[in-house]
Every structure is written in C-alpha cells, then in structure tokens.
Design a protein around this motif. Structure first.
Motif, short mmCIF file in Angstrom:
data_model
loop_
_atom_site.label_atom_id
_atom_site.label_comp_id
_atom_site.label_asym_id
_atom_site.label_seq_id
_atom_site.Cartn_x
_atom_site.Cartn_y
_atom_site.Cartn_z
N GLU A 91 17.21 14.12 14.03
CA GLU A 91 16.19 13.10 13.76
C GLU A 91 15.97 12.91 12.27
OE1 GLU A 91 12.09 13.70 14.85
OE2 GLU A 91 12.19 15.86 14.55
N ILE A 92 15.44 11.76 11.94
CA ILE A 92 15.14 11.44 10.55
C ILE A 92 13.61 11.38 10.44
CG2 ILE A 92 15.33 9.64 8.79
CD1 ILE A 92 18.01 8.86 10.11
N VAL A 93 13.05 12.16 9.53
CA VAL A 93 11.59 12.20 9.40
C VAL A 93 11.19 11.50 8.10
CG1 VAL A 93 9.53 13.65 9.27
CG2 VAL A 93 11.49 14.36 10.67
N MET A 94 10.31 10.50 8.22
CA MET A 94 9.83 9.80 7.03
C MET A 94 8.35 10.08 6.82
SD MET A 94 11.68 6.17 6.98
CE MET A 94 13.28 5.88 7.72
N ASP A 95 8.03 10.59 5.63
CA ASP A 95 6.63 10.78 5.27
C ASP A 95 6.23 9.64 4.34
OD1 ASP A 95 6.48 13.04 6.77
OD2 ASP A 95 7.01 14.39 5.10
N ILE A 111 0.80 -1.23 0.00
CA ILE A 111 0.00 0.00 0.00
C ILE A 111 0.83 1.28 0.00
CG2 ILE A 111 -1.91 -1.16 1.21
CD1 ILE A 111 -1.02 0.27 3.77
N VAL A 112 2.16 1.15 0.24
CA VAL A 112 2.98 2.37 0.27
C VAL A 112 3.22 2.86 -1.16
CG1 VAL A 112 5.20 3.37 0.91
CG2 VAL A 112 4.09 1.73 2.43
N ARG A 113 2.81 4.10 -1.41
CA ARG A 113 2.98 4.68 -2.74
C ARG A 113 4.24 5.53 -2.82
NH1 ARG A 113 1.92 1.66 -4.69
NH2 ARG A 113 -0.04 0.67 -5.12
N ASP A 114 4.55 6.19 -1.70
CA ASP A 114 5.64 7.14 -1.75
C ASP A 114 6.32 7.23 -0.39
OD1 ASP A 114 7.18 9.01 -3.14
OD2 ASP A 114 6.14 10.64 -2.11
N LEU A 115 7.64 7.44 -0.42
CA LEU A 115 8.39 7.51 0.83
C LEU A 115 9.35 8.69 0.70
CD1 LEU A 115 9.18 5.96 3.47
CD2 LEU A 115 10.80 4.67 2.11
N THR A 116 9.14 9.73 1.52
CA THR A 116 10.03 10.89 1.46
C THR A 116 10.74 11.02 2.79
OG1 THR A 116 8.22 11.89 0.23
CG2 THR A 116 10.11 13.29 0.70
N ILE A 117 12.05 11.19 2.72
CA ILE A 117 12.82 11.24 3.96
C ILE A 117 13.49 12.60 4.07
CG2 ILE A 117 14.65 10.12 5.31
CD1 ILE A 117 14.28 7.64 3.61
N SER A 118 13.35 13.24 5.24
CA SER A 118 14.14 14.46 5.44
C SER A 118 15.02 14.29 6.67
CB SER A 118 13.23 15.68 5.56
OG SER A 118 12.21 15.42 6.50
N PHE A 119 16.20 14.86 6.62
CA PHE A 119 17.18 14.68 7.68
C PHE A 119 17.32 15.97 8.48
CE2 PHE A 119 17.97 11.76 4.25
CZ PHE A 119 18.21 10.54 4.90
N GLU A 120 16.73 15.99 9.68
CA GLU A 120 16.87 17.16 10.55
C GLU A 120 18.18 16.98 11.33
OE1 GLU A 120 13.77 19.16 10.55
OE2 GLU A 120 13.39 17.76 8.90
#
Length: 512
Positions: free
Chosen positions: A470-474, A458-467
């Motif tokens: 912390e690592i934030v995954m949308d 069901i996962v369509r998209d995975l966006t990762i940002s690096f603060e």
C-alpha cells in the motif's frame, strides 16, 4: 466590430492573392478574423521579357479592389501589403506599384528573396518547437529553402522556380507522364545539390504554403485521420511517395475531385510533391512536418514584435498555454498548486519505481495539470468530454499531433472506461505500456485536484511512504480539510486501479 484592434495583411503571390485579418483580444493574442483568397495566377501573365502583361495587372487590380471592400468594413490599426516572386521578377515593377497605389490606395512592399525566405523561417520557429530543421516554401514562381539550428537561421536560398513555372517547364498536358516526372526529378536533384548545406542534414523538413497543406490534407483523407488540424502534422518519405504514385494513376478529371486537394491546385500538385520528395531525399530528412504558418505570419510576427527586442518567442509551447489560460479563464493559483502537488507525487513515485514513469514524462504531467478539466469552462457536467475534444482538436503551437493527443487523454481523465472510450480511434498510436502510463498520469493529476477541490490551497505538506502493498500519504493542511477528504476518498479508486495498489490517506490539521 466592438473594441478589438484589427490588423490586415495582403500577400500577393504568383498563384494566390490572399487577405488575412487578425483581431487582437484582451490578452494581447491574435486570432484570424477573416481569410479571403483569390486564385489570380499572375505568374501566367509574366511574358518572356519578364513584363507583367496588362491583363495580369488588371486581374491584380480587380482582386485588390474586392479586398479593399472587405478591409473597408474594419477599422484597421494597420494594413500591410506584400508581393513576392512574380512582382519581384517583373521588369515593369515600378508601373505595378504606381497603379496599385494610385487606383487602390495600397502601398505595396516587394519582398526580396532573402526576406521571403527569412519570413518563412520566422513563422516556423514561432509556431512549432522544432529546434533544427530545413524549411521549404513552394510558391507559384519561386521556392524558398532555409536551414536553421538552435532556432537560429543559418542559410537561406530562393530558387527562381515554383509550382507554376515547373509545370510550364516540364509538363505538357494536365497530367505529367512518368518521363516528365523523371526529368523534373533530375533537374530538382541538381538544383538542390548545388547548395552544399542542404545535403544529408537528417533533420525534419518543414513544408510551408498551399501545396504542402494540400499534400497533408490528401494524406489525412486517405488515412481517415481522426484529429482535426494540419499544423505540425508529420509524414514520412514513404507517405509522400505513396501519394505521388496514387495521384499519378488518376486522370485529370478524377484528380480534381481528390479529397483534400483544392480543385484550383490539381494541375500543379504533382510538380510540387516532386519538390518535397526530392528535397526530402537530398537532405535525408528525418520526417516531413507541415507548418500552417508561413510568409504572412512571419511578416506579421516581425511587425508585431517591432520595438520589442525579440523576433522569436522564447518558448512556443509556453506561449500557447498562456493563450489557453486567457481563452478559458484558467485559475492560475489553483492550477499552480495542483501542479506542485502532482509533481511532488510524481517525483516520489518515480524514485520508488512506481507506474513505469520516467523523467521524460514530466512535461506531460506539468502541461496536463495546467489544462486538466479545461472543459469545465463549457459545461461542468460533461467537462471531461469537452476537455478531450477541445485539446485533441485545437491547434497547439509547439506540440506535434501525437503529443497533443497525449495531453488530451491525460487532462480529460475521469475513469478507466471513459479513458478507453476516448483512446479507441487512436489505439494503434500507442503501445500497451504507453496507454497504461497515460492512464496513470491522468489518475495522479485527478487525485491531486481533489486535494484542492475547494481551491483554497490548504495543503502545506505531502509525505508519501511505500509499504509492501500500500501507499500511505500523510497530508498536512492549514485549514479544516473536510471537503478535500471527501473528494479524495471518492477519487482515489482511479489511482488505486491504475497502480494496482491500495492508497491510504491521513489528514493532519496544523494551524498556519
């Protein structure tokens, strides 16, 4: 015997006569179903005039007769019967073929020197991923050497000496003396130097056949080697030298009891080891690798791929993983999705310099994601233990032992403490940095698996940002993602621990 197709091959060597029966499974892969060996030492019955004496022929017929009793219990699609040096060199070859056909009913194919060398090469190139190498197959009466590059055979040669004939030429008693070994070494050096294409190749030397297998088994026993399997086991020249010197200190009675050495090879192992060592020196090999697949497998691959345009598998490792997918009912859609997610995370981590991973680690991630938690097939509760054991101890054509172990450690990843437990016997194989990296790749795949815990993709998209800490995954999903969210929350601590960073996940739902 069920509805499996069976194929048999009989290999009449100068030392050993062997029957192997292969069964073809639903997926079209072949497994050894039976393997019977008789030590006939036909070479010893080949007299000065190169005639195989009556006693030798009788031993051969008796051996084949007992093999026929085994093959008769199978409904065989095909039976191949091949003979090498001793029958090839026999002046009374016609008579031998005639009697085998008449008394046993087997039609015997005598391999030429070129064919014998070629089949050894074919087996090696189809069961290992060594792209360039020198192969050596010591039989009882001949020694085949080939050189191949980019998986294509370039040169081959068959020397008219083998372990049995070298023993009778150079060694008077059961145990060779230092002087005899020196003479033998000088003779072999001259022989190998007569082929200009062997010199200073600086590529792996790949040993085929029983003597090479025994050398490896002795090395493994002396080192209390913790993995199973000899195929693609790697040794260096000092290992070979050490074993040679160690065996030379023993008397014959003790030699016969050496762990890893089959008793019927005790009297010919030292001349054989000298062949490997001398060839290693002349070719300045980079390592010695054992191939458990040899002549028989080569003949078999050729028969099998007859009519197919290829005689070499395009990719040996690929072939092995297809076989595992088949053996363990791997859900291909699920593993493909998880592999894509893992790759996506991997690439973004790598670009941001996280986890010390490099492009070279990609193969491991891709392969481990394919077989992650393979042990589920046996028992879901102890899946990790089964995964580690199965991958660490299964021969995987195309992977050297160390790579196979890496695969097992990553694909069985469950937690830091269990990872350490599996790693314990092999700690000295990897530096600390490498151990951390393996743990990190394992926790990354484990995390990707929780993103497809219901196997709905069901996962369509995975966006990762690096603060900064912390690592934030949308994560965008096209269906209700509650079970996945629950798994991610539960599993992400392993990733956080190995990265020493907090991981935050946000799920978004977008209608297809």
């Amino acid at each position: 015997m069920g509805h499996k197709e069976h194929f048999a091959i009989i290999d009449i060597g100068s030392n050993t006569v062997r029957l192997v029966i292969y069964a073809k499974d639903q997926g079209g892969h072949f497994k050894e179903a039976d393997n019977v060996k008789a030590v006939a030492r036909l070479r010893n019955y080949l007299n000065e005039d190169h005639v195989l004496e009556e006693e030798g022929i009788k031993i051969l017929l008796k051996t084949l007769k007992s093999f026929k009793e085994v093959t008769d219990t199978y409904n065989l699609q095909q039976l191949l019967c091949v003979a090498t040096a001793t029958v090839r060199q026999a002046e009374n070859q016609e008579e031998i073929l005639h009697r085998v056909e008449g008394e046993i009913g087997f039609s015997l194919r005598v391999l030429s020197e070129q064919e014998e060398a070629y089949y050894g090469y074919l087996a090696v190139v189809n069961s290992t991923s060594v792209e360039e190498g020198v192969t050596v197959d010591i039989g009882g009466g001949s020694t085949e050497v080939t050189y191949y590059e980019n998986r294509q055979i370039k040169h081959s040669h068959s020397f008219p000496f083998g372990a049995l004939s070298l023993k009778s030429m150079f060694v008077k008693n059961d145990m060779p003396t230092e002087q005899e070994m020196d003479k033998l070494k000088r003779y072999l050096t001259d022989q190998f130097l007569s082929l200009p294409w062997i010199k200073n190749k600086k590529v792996p030397l790949i040993g085929i056949g029983g003597s090479a297998r025994n050398l490896v088994q002795v090395d493994q026993a002396l080192k209390s080697y913790p993995l199973s399997g000899v195929h693609q086991y790697k040794m260096q020249d000092n290992d070979i030298g050490f074993i040679k010197n160690y065996l030379l200190t023993l008397n014959f009675k003790k030699l016969q009891k050496v762990e890893g050495l089959s008793k019927d090879r005790a009297d010919i192992i030292l001349p054989a080891i000298q062949v490997f060592q001398t060839l290693y020196d002349v070719s300045q090999a980079s390592s010695f690798v054992l191939s458990r697949k040899g002549l028989r497998d080569g003949v078999f691959y050729e028969e099998l791929l007859r009519g197919v345009e290829i005689d070499r598998f395009p990719n040996v490792v690929e072939e092995s993983f297809n076989e595992m997918a088949n053996d363990f009912d791997i859900d291909l859609k699920h593993v493909q999705h998880v592999t894509d997610l893992s790759m996506e995370m991997f690439e973004q981590f790598r670009r941001n310099g996280i986890g010390h991973i490099t492009n070279d680690d990609k193969w491991l991630l891709k392969r481990a994601a394919f077989v992650f938690n393979l042990g589920d097939y046996i028992d879901s509760e102890s899946s990790s233990q089964h995964t580690f054991y199965m991958l660490a101890n299964r021969t995987i054509d195309g992977l050297l032992h160390q790579d196979r172990l890496k695969l097992a450690l990553v694909a069985s990843f469950k937690s830091k403490s269990i990872f350490k437990q599996y790693l314990e016997p092999y700690k000295h194989w990897f530096v600390k940095q490498e151990q951390k990296k393996l743990r990190m790749i394992g926790s990354l795949i484990k995390f990707a698996y929780s993103l497809d815990s219901t196997r709905r993709q069901i996962v369509r998209d995975l966006t990762i940002s690096f603060e900064k800490d912390e690592i934030v995954m949308d994560v965008t999903c096209d269906q209700e993602s509650m079970p996945e969210e629950y798994q991610v929350e539960k599993q992400k601590k392993h990733l956080e621990k190995s990265l020493k960073q907090k991981v935050t996940t946000n799920f978004y739902y977008v209608k297809g």
